[in-house]
Scaffold this motif. Structure first.
Motif, PDB file in Angstrom:
ATOM      1  N   ARG A 112      25.192 -38.403  25.147  1.00 21.72           N
ATOM      2  CA  ARG A 112      24.943 -37.073  25.873  1.00 21.72           C
ATOM      3  C   ARG A 112      25.739 -35.875  25.405  1.00 21.72           C
ATOM      4  O   ARG A 112      27.020 -36.274  26.049  1.00 21.72           O
ATOM      5  CB  ARG A 112      24.912 -37.326  27.290  1.00 21.72           C
ATOM      6  N   GLU A 114      27.160 -33.502  26.950  1.00 18.49           N
ATOM      7  CA  GLU A 114      27.421 -32.910  28.169  1.00 18.49           C
ATOM      8  C   GLU A 114      28.809 -32.248  28.136  1.00 18.49           C
ATOM      9  O   GLU A 114      29.742 -32.561  27.047  1.00 18.49           O
ATOM     10  CB  GLU A 114      27.067 -33.987  29.363  1.00 18.49           C
ATOM     11  N   GLY A 119      35.192 -39.000  34.117  1.00 19.48           N
ATOM     12  CA  GLY A 119      34.089 -39.697  34.533  1.00 19.48           C
ATOM     13  C   GLY A 119      32.918 -39.328  33.461  1.00 19.48           C
ATOM     14  O   GLY A 119      31.831 -39.740  33.888  1.00 19.48           O
ATOM     15  N   ARG A 120      33.044 -38.116  32.704  1.00 19.36           N
ATOM     16  CA  ARG A 120      31.773 -37.882  31.994  1.00 19.36           C
ATOM     17  C   ARG A 120      32.042 -37.746  30.703  1.00 19.36           C
ATOM     18  O   ARG A 120      33.074 -36.962  30.223  1.00 19.36           O
ATOM     19  CB  ARG A 120      31.299 -36.578  32.537  1.00 19.36           C
ATOM     20  N   GLN A 121      31.757 -38.471  29.835  1.00 17.51           N
ATOM     21  CA  GLN A 121      31.952 -38.570  28.298  1.00 17.51           C
ATOM     22  C   GLN A 121      30.715 -38.270  27.640  1.00 17.51           C
ATOM     23  O   GLN A 121      29.685 -38.300  28.045  1.00 17.51           O
ATOM     24  CB  GLN A 121      32.461 -39.884  27.718  1.00 17.51           C
ATOM     25  N   ALA A 129      19.077 -52.470  34.092  1.00 18.11           N
ATOM     26  CA  ALA A 129      18.021 -53.543  34.126  1.00 18.11           C
ATOM     27  C   ALA A 129      16.683 -53.021  34.380  1.00 18.11           C
ATOM     28  O   ALA A 129      16.690 -51.887  35.161  1.00 18.11           O
ATOM     29  CB  ALA A 129      18.209 -54.505  35.175  1.00 18.11           C
ATOM     30  N   TYR A 264      10.407 -40.635  37.097  1.00 20.54           N
ATOM     31  CA  TYR A 264      10.219 -41.568  38.383  1.00 20.54           C
ATOM     32  C   TYR A 264       9.324 -41.213  39.353  1.00 20.54           C
ATOM     33  O   TYR A 264       8.570 -40.008  39.342  1.00 20.54           O
ATOM     34  CB  TYR A 264      11.791 -41.110  39.127  1.00 20.54           C
ATOM     35  N   ALA A 283      26.176 -45.542  39.395  1.00 21.69           N
ATOM     36  CA  ALA A 283      24.758 -46.231  39.178  1.00 21.69           C
ATOM     37  C   ALA A 283      23.551 -45.358  39.693  1.00 21.69           C
ATOM     38  O   ALA A 283      23.885 -44.917  40.565  1.00 21.69           O
ATOM     39  CB  ALA A 283      24.961 -47.785  39.488  1.00 21.69           C
ATOM     40  N   TYR A 288       9.337 -46.130  38.241  1.00 20.16           N
ATOM     41  CA  TYR A 288       8.811 -45.308  37.164  1.00 20.16           C
ATOM     42  C   TYR A 288       7.336 -45.956  36.811  1.00 20.16           C
ATOM     43  O   TYR A 288       7.103 -46.378  35.731  1.00 20.16           O
ATOM     44  CB  TYR A 288       9.650 -45.272  35.997  1.00 20.16           C
ATOM     45  N   GLY A 304      13.930 -49.929  37.784  1.00 17.52           N
ATOM     46  CA  GLY A 304      15.067 -50.418  37.335  1.00 17.52           C
ATOM     47  C   GLY A 304      16.369 -49.356  37.608  1.00 17.52           C
ATOM     48  O   GLY A 304      16.209 -48.462  38.317  1.00 17.52           O
ATOM     49  N   ALA A 306      20.599 -47.840  35.992  1.00 18.50           N
ATOM     50  CA  ALA A 306      21.820 -48.244  34.997  1.00 18.50           C
ATOM     51  C   ALA A 306      22.903 -48.041  35.690  1.00 18.50           C
ATOM     52  O   ALA A 306      23.006 -47.032  36.609  1.00 18.50           O
ATOM     53  CB  ALA A 306      21.438 -47.555  33.800  1.00 18.50           C
TER      54      ALA A 306
HETATM   55  P1  HAM Z   1      21.259 -41.855  34.721  1.00 20.27           P
HETATM   56  O1  HAM Z   1      21.618 -41.328  36.309  1.00 20.27           O
HETATM   57  O2  HAM Z   1      21.185 -40.569  33.524  1.00 20.27           O
HETATM   58  O3  HAM Z   1      20.044 -42.933  34.785  1.00 20.27           O
HETATM   59  O4  HAM Z   1      22.556 -42.647  34.325  1.00 20.27           O
HETATM   60  C1  HAM Z   1      23.054 -43.813  34.884  1.00 20.27           C
HETATM   61  C2  HAM Z   1      24.449 -43.944  35.221  1.00 20.27           C
HETATM   62  O5  HAM Z   1      25.222 -43.849  33.866  1.00 20.27           O
HETATM   63  C3  HAM Z   1      25.155 -42.876  36.063  1.00 20.27           C
HETATM   64  O6  HAM Z   1      25.128 -43.072  37.544  1.00 20.27           O
HETATM   65  C4  HAM Z   1      26.530 -43.026  35.701  1.00 20.27           C
HETATM   66  O7  HAM Z   1      27.245 -43.804  36.195  1.00 20.27           O
HETATM   67  C5  HAM Z   1      26.327 -43.225  34.130  1.00 20.27           C
HETATM   68  N1  HAM Z   1      26.499 -42.004  33.165  1.00 20.27           N
HETATM   69  C6  HAM Z   1      25.586 -41.067  32.974  1.00 20.27           C
HETATM   70  N2  HAM Z   1      25.863 -40.083  32.059  1.00 20.27           N
HETATM   71  C7  HAM Z   1      27.438 -40.346  31.990  1.00 20.27           C
HETATM   72  C8  HAM Z   1      28.310 -39.745  31.248  1.00 20.27           C
HETATM   73  N3  HAM Z   1      28.022 -38.681  30.650  1.00 20.27           N
HETATM   74  N4  HAM Z   1      29.543 -40.457  31.201  1.00 20.27           N
HETATM   75  C9  HAM Z   1      29.876 -41.447  31.688  1.00 20.27           C
HETATM   76  N5  HAM Z   1      28.717 -42.237  32.612  1.00 20.27           N
HETATM   77  C10 HAM Z   1      27.722 -41.749  32.619  1.00 20.27           C
HETATM   78  C11 HAM Z   1      19.716 -43.496  33.641  1.00 20.27           C
HETATM   79  O8  HAM Z   1      20.294 -43.352  32.508  1.00 20.27           O
HETATM   80  C12 HAM Z   1      18.406 -44.118  33.978  1.00 20.27           C
HETATM   81  N6  HAM Z   1      18.079 -44.732  32.493  1.00 20.27           N
HETATM   82  C13 HAM Z   1      18.598 -45.202  34.960  1.00 20.27           C
HETATM   83  C14 HAM Z   1      17.359 -45.832  34.890  1.00 20.27           C
HETATM   84  C15 HAM Z   1      17.155 -47.269  34.518  1.00 20.27           C
HETATM   85  N7  HAM Z   1      16.302 -45.744  35.833  1.00 20.27           N
HETATM   86  C16 HAM Z   1      15.300 -46.502  35.903  1.00 20.27           C
HETATM   87  N8  HAM Z   1      15.914 -47.507  34.971  1.00 20.27           N
END
Ligand code: HAM
Length: 427
Positions: A112, A114, A119-121, A129, A264, A283, A288, A304, A306
């Motif tokens: 991404r 960003e 904590g953000r890369q 899951a 969602y 997390a 969805y 799910g 992540a």
């Molecule tokens: P998300 O909230 O975008 O959700 O990302 C999930 C987790 O990934 C965040 O809570 C965080 O811990 C980590 N994360 C996100 N962006 C970054 C970043 N730039 N650097 C470091 N860690 C990061 C999702 O990705 C959805 N796909 C979750 C999901 C799965 N919902 C339903 N199924």
């Protein structure tokens, strides 16, 4: 010219790599206990996987994706998250035909663009899951229980909070958005610039803005999304809350949790911590139910989450949480003096490694002192020492590096060592 890594990208070495893999392994084992199996999906997908999946107006699709045109003229994107790719694969392989419920997990790098900060890369690891095929609130509860067990096994449950909310179905949400827009438009000037833009794209996102003035303003909203939810959506949330109570999973209903992805429906949740500053979600996930249909598959409910592995590592570090590292095999150093012994040492090292032992030796001729120093520095448990005298006598010296105990032993005994390499018995 020195070539460096991209801004916001990270190289990781031992022992951090080991910590990351160990966290991943712990979570993976929890997932497998819940009947999830691994799926490996490509890092690169057609861009429409994400624009259709995550929604055109989301920050990720609008600003953060690494998108480019291939030489073949296709627009592709590096995966910014895992859900859309897993859904694409679920549909493409007609997994709904194989089983009414499908449980998949994945792990790997996400990309991404960003603004990097602690904590953000721009490239980070997620383990996630996805459960397909059940509309039941018990499926939401099971997914959350799995996340909770994973953080418990990581030793972090005391440092995180599970916050959840329902954002209902699109029609319910639209009504709420309208009311929200009316309320916020009157106080537009107090909103941050980002949120002023959000009024036209997605006013819901104003609720999770961390800017002080926005937080203050939204705290005074006299209505909540629950007022706009249908009986069915409210019932779903109530059943989930009941189930979490019964499983004794601590949680807090937080109407500010709205999530930044468009797919969602109903349940949304985040696992947050107060130890990581503004990047406080370790997390996140939710239900969805419309995504599989929206991406061209048969209507299939799904839920799910992540987990961000780098944020978990940071949290382990900040809280001083010690994890039992998987016992590494003890190290044996083969020390050689003279050219002939040097070649012999290489062969012995090879033989012991084939037997499963962890072995180090020097490639070049170095002094006994220097090799001993290295054996100490690398934490070797034993040293096998071979010099010209030893070679002539077909023996070697075995040294216990901790006690200093040393003994001369026939070489054939080394060859006869079993897979466990129990050097203690030889001394
Ligand atoms: P998300 O909230 O975008 O959700 O990302 C999930 C987790 O990934 C965040 O809570 C965080 O811990 C980590 N994360 C996100 N962006 C970054 C970043 N730039 N650097 C470091 N860690 C990061 C999702 O990705 C959805 N796909 C979750 C999901 C799965 N919902 C339903 N199924």
């Amino acid at each position: 010219m020195k070539i460096t890594r991209l801004h916001g990208f990270k190289d990781m070495f031992h022992p951090e790599t080991q910590r990351l893999r160990s966290v991943e392994d712990t979570v993976r084992k929890v997932f497998e206990r819940f009947g999830f199996s691994e799926v490996i999906i490509p890092v690169l997908e057609l861009s429409e996987t994400y624009s259709t999946g995550l929604g055109d107006t989301t920050d990720i699709v609008q600003k953060e994706m690494y998108t480019f045109e291939t030489k073949g003229g296709e627009w592709v994107s590096m995966r910014p998250e895992g859900t859309a790719g897993v859904v694409r694969a679920y549909i493409e392989h007609s997994l709904h035909r194989k089983s009414p419920v499908t449980k998949l997990y994945y792990s790997g790098e996400m990309f991404r663009h960003e603004k990097p900060q602690e904590g953000r890369q721009r490239c980070f690891n997620q383990i996630g899951a996805e459960l397909f095929g059940s509309r039941d609130p018990l499926a939401d509860s099971e997914i959350i229980a799995m996340l909770w067990l994973a953080v418990t096994e990581l030793g972090l449950s005391e440092h995180v909070e599970l916050e959840l909310n329902s954002i209902g179905k699109p029609a319910e949400r639209e009504l709420y958005k309208k009311a929200l827009l009316e309320f916020l438009s009157q106080k537009k000037d107090s909103l941050c610039e980002n949120c002023r833009n959000r009024l036209t794209t997605n006013p819901l996102r104003v609720l999770d803005c961390k800017t002080d003035t926005c937080v203050e303003l939204t705290s005074g909203i006299p209505f909540s999304i629950r007022d706009y939810l249908s009986e069915q959506s409210n019932g779903h949330l109530d059943a989930l809350l009941r189930s979490l109570e019964e499983k004794s999973i601590p949680h807090r209903l937080n109407p500010r949790i709205v999530r930044g992805l468009d797919y969602y429906t109903d349940t949304v949740f985040e696992l947050t911590t107060d130890k990581l500053g503004s990047q406080n979600a370790v997390a996140a996930g939710g239900r969805y139910d419309l995504l599989v249909g929206r991406m061209g598959g048969p209507e299939t409910p799904a839920v799910g989450f992540a987990m961000g592995l780098e944020r978990i590592l940071l949290l382990l570090e900040k809280t001083g949480t010690r994890r039992n590292s998987p016992g590494k095999k003890q190290l044996v150093c083969i020390i050689h003096i003279g050219d002939e012994a040097r070649e012999k040492a290489a062969n012995i090292a090879d033989d012991l490694r084939r037997k499963g032992m962890r072995v180090e030796t020097e490639y070049e001729n170095k002094s006994l002192k220097s090799q001993m120093r290295k054996a100490n520095r690398t934490g070797a448990a034993y040293s096998v020492i071979i010099g010209e005298d030893e070679l002539r006598g077909k023996v070697f010296s075995l040294r216990n590096m901790k006690t200093g105990e040393e003994k001369t032993i026939p070489l054939e005994k080394l060859a006869a060592l079993g897979g466990h390499g129990d050097f203690r018995k030889l001394l």
